[in-house]
Design a protein around this motif. Structure first.
Motif, mmCIF file in Angstrom:
data_model
loop_
_atom_site.group_PDB
_atom_site.id
_atom_site.type_symbol
_atom_site.label_atom_id
_atom_site.label_comp_id
_atom_site.label_asym_id
_atom_site.label_seq_id
_atom_site.Cartn_x
_atom_site.Cartn_y
_atom_site.Cartn_z
ATOM 1 N N ARG A 19 0.853 -1.199 0.000
ATOM 2 C CA ARG A 19 0.000 0.000 0.000
ATOM 3 C C ARG A 19 0.885 1.245 0.000
ATOM 4 N N PHE A 20 0.372 2.291 -0.627
ATOM 5 C CA PHE A 20 1.087 3.558 -0.695
ATOM 6 C C PHE A 20 0.372 4.608 0.143
ATOM 7 N N LEU A 21 1.150 5.491 0.722
ATOM 8 C CA LEU A 21 0.628 6.578 1.544
ATOM 9 C C LEU A 21 0.223 7.740 0.646
ATOM 10 N N PHE A 22 -1.033 8.131 0.748
ATOM 11 C CA PHE A 22 -1.570 9.266 0.006
ATOM 12 C C PHE A 22 -2.246 10.221 0.975
ATOM 13 N N VAL A 23 -2.564 11.386 0.462
ATOM 14 C CA VAL A 23 -3.383 12.323 1.215
ATOM 15 C C VAL A 23 -4.645 12.620 0.413
ATOM 16 N N GLU A 24 -5.736 12.789 1.135
ATOM 17 C CA GLU A 24 -6.952 13.347 0.554
ATOM 18 C C GLU A 24 -6.911 14.824 0.905
ATOM 19 N N GLU A 25 -7.051 15.659 -0.116
ATOM 20 C CA GLU A 25 -6.911 17.094 0.132
ATOM 21 C C GLU A 25 -7.953 17.887 -0.625
ATOM 22 N N HIS A 26 -8.301 19.039 -0.043
ATOM 23 C CA HIS A 26 -9.183 19.988 -0.711
ATOM 24 C C HIS A 26 -8.376 20.722 -1.778
ATOM 25 N N THR A 27 -8.909 20.817 -3.000
ATOM 26 C CA THR A 27 -8.285 21.593 -4.067
ATOM 27 C C THR A 27 -9.374 22.432 -4.731
ATOM 28 N N VAL A 28 -8.982 23.308 -5.640
ATOM 29 C CA VAL A 28 -9.963 24.102 -6.371
ATOM 30 C C VAL A 28 -10.845 23.214 -7.242
ATOM 31 N N ASP A 29 -10.383 21.997 -7.534
ATOM 32 C CA ASP A 29 -11.147 21.048 -8.342
ATOM 33 C C ASP A 29 -11.918 20.045 -7.491
ATOM 34 N N GLY A 30 -11.954 20.243 -6.184
ATOM 35 C CA GLY A 30 -12.638 19.318 -5.281
ATOM 36 C C GLY A 30 -11.649 18.503 -4.477
ATOM 37 N N ILE A 31 -12.133 17.463 -3.821
ATOM 38 C CA ILE A 31 -11.279 16.608 -3.008
ATOM 39 C C ILE A 31 -10.514 15.667 -3.936
ATOM 40 N N ARG A 32 -9.203 15.654 -3.770
ATOM 41 C CA ARG A 32 -8.330 14.876 -4.649
ATOM 42 C C ARG A 32 -7.348 14.042 -3.830
ATOM 43 N N LEU A 33 -6.789 13.014 -4.496
ATOM 44 C CA LEU A 33 -5.734 12.182 -3.922
ATOM 45 C C LEU A 33 -4.394 12.616 -4.486
ATOM 46 N N ASN A 34 -3.391 12.620 -3.627
ATOM 47 C CA ASN A 34 -2.042 12.981 -4.046
ATOM 48 C C ASN A 34 -1.056 12.278 -3.131
ATOM 49 N N GLN A 35 0.163 12.126 -3.594
ATOM 50 C CA GLN A 35 1.219 11.734 -2.681
ATOM 51 C C GLN A 35 1.417 12.905 -1.710
ATOM 52 N N PRO A 36 1.982 12.636 -0.539
ATOM 53 C CA PRO A 36 2.411 13.764 0.289
ATOM 54 C C PRO A 36 3.377 14.593 -0.561
ATOM 55 N N ALA A 37 3.017 15.828 -0.821
ATOM 56 C CA ALA A 37 3.772 16.623 -1.794
ATOM 57 C C ALA A 37 3.599 18.099 -1.514
ATOM 58 N N GLY A 38 4.520 18.878 -2.047
ATOM 59 C CA GLY A 38 4.411 20.319 -1.901
ATOM 60 C C GLY A 38 5.587 21.030 -2.533
ATOM 61 N N HIS A 39 5.602 22.328 -2.329
ATOM 62 C CA HIS A 39 6.603 23.187 -2.955
ATOM 63 C C HIS A 39 7.914 23.200 -2.183
ATOM 64 N N LEU A 40 8.971 23.363 -2.925
ATOM 65 C CA LEU A 40 10.299 23.571 -2.366
ATOM 66 C C LEU A 40 10.326 24.953 -1.729
ATOM 67 N N ASP A 41 10.739 25.016 -0.467
ATOM 68 C CA ASP A 41 10.858 26.301 0.218
ATOM 69 C C ASP A 41 12.259 26.869 0.020
ATOM 70 N N GLU A 42 12.358 28.172 0.088
ATOM 71 C CA GLU A 42 13.644 28.840 -0.083
ATOM 72 C C GLU A 42 14.657 28.309 0.925
ATOM 73 N N GLY A 43 15.831 27.982 0.438
ATOM 74 C CA GLY A 43 16.934 27.571 1.291
ATOM 75 C C GLY A 43 16.987 26.097 1.641
ATOM 76 N N GLU A 44 15.960 25.321 1.304
ATOM 77 C CA GLU A 44 16.004 23.907 1.657
ATOM 78 C C GLU A 44 16.367 23.052 0.452
ATOM 79 N N SER A 45 16.894 21.887 0.726
ATOM 80 C CA SER A 45 17.209 20.954 -0.352
ATOM 81 C C SER A 45 15.945 20.211 -0.757
ATOM 82 N N LEU A 46 15.995 19.556 -1.903
ATOM 83 C CA LEU A 46 14.854 18.756 -2.355
ATOM 84 C C LEU A 46 14.546 17.637 -1.363
#
Length: 149
Positions: A19-46
């Protein structure tokens, strides 16, 4: 003059017992599934960004083990292009009761088949593509990424 730039994001592929870990999240297109994910913040590594996003969105501390792939995806609306770095991660521990990021409904473990059966709920086509690449054994050592800073 404006300079076009993609949105750099990271995604954590966390697999446990098929099994894979996902998140259910609110988006402008409704509730969606995604991997835990997000934007790179300034100064941090990938790698740091990936571990941070997994913790903030799922309450799981993860070790980032390998790079699965790099994905470029322009949204169909044409307003944003994402440059996603997807990583193979393993769970170190979970912080029970930790509040999740705003917009995250819950963390959920799904089989690849369960995910494949609901494409209308994917945040983007990258969600399934990353799982397919992971299942195909695609891995690159973290040493292919050089972070200076």
């Amino acid at each position: 003059m404006s300079i076009w730039k993609p949105h750099v994001t990271v995604a954590a592929l966390v697999e446990r017992d098929g099994r894979f870990l996902f998140v259910e999240e609110h988006t402008v297109d409704g509730i969606r599934l995604n991997q835990p994910a997000g934007h790179l913040d300034e100064g941090e590594s990938l790698v740091e960004a990936c571990a941070r996003e997994a913790l903030e969105e799922t309450a799981h501390h993860v070790a980032v083990d390998a790079l699965v792939g790099i994905y470029q995806w322009p949204r169909p609306s044409g307003d944003i292009t994402y440059l996603r770095f997807a990583f193979d991660c393993s769970v170190l521990s979970e912080e029970a009761g930790r509040a999740l990021d705003e917009g995250i409904i819950r963390a959920v473990w799904l089989t690849p088949e369960e995910l494949a059966s609901q494409p209308e709920r994917w945040r983007s086509p990258l969600v399934m593509q990353c799982v397919q690449d992971y299942l195909a054994g695609q891995r690159f050592p973290l040493t292919v990424i050089r972070h200076y800073g």
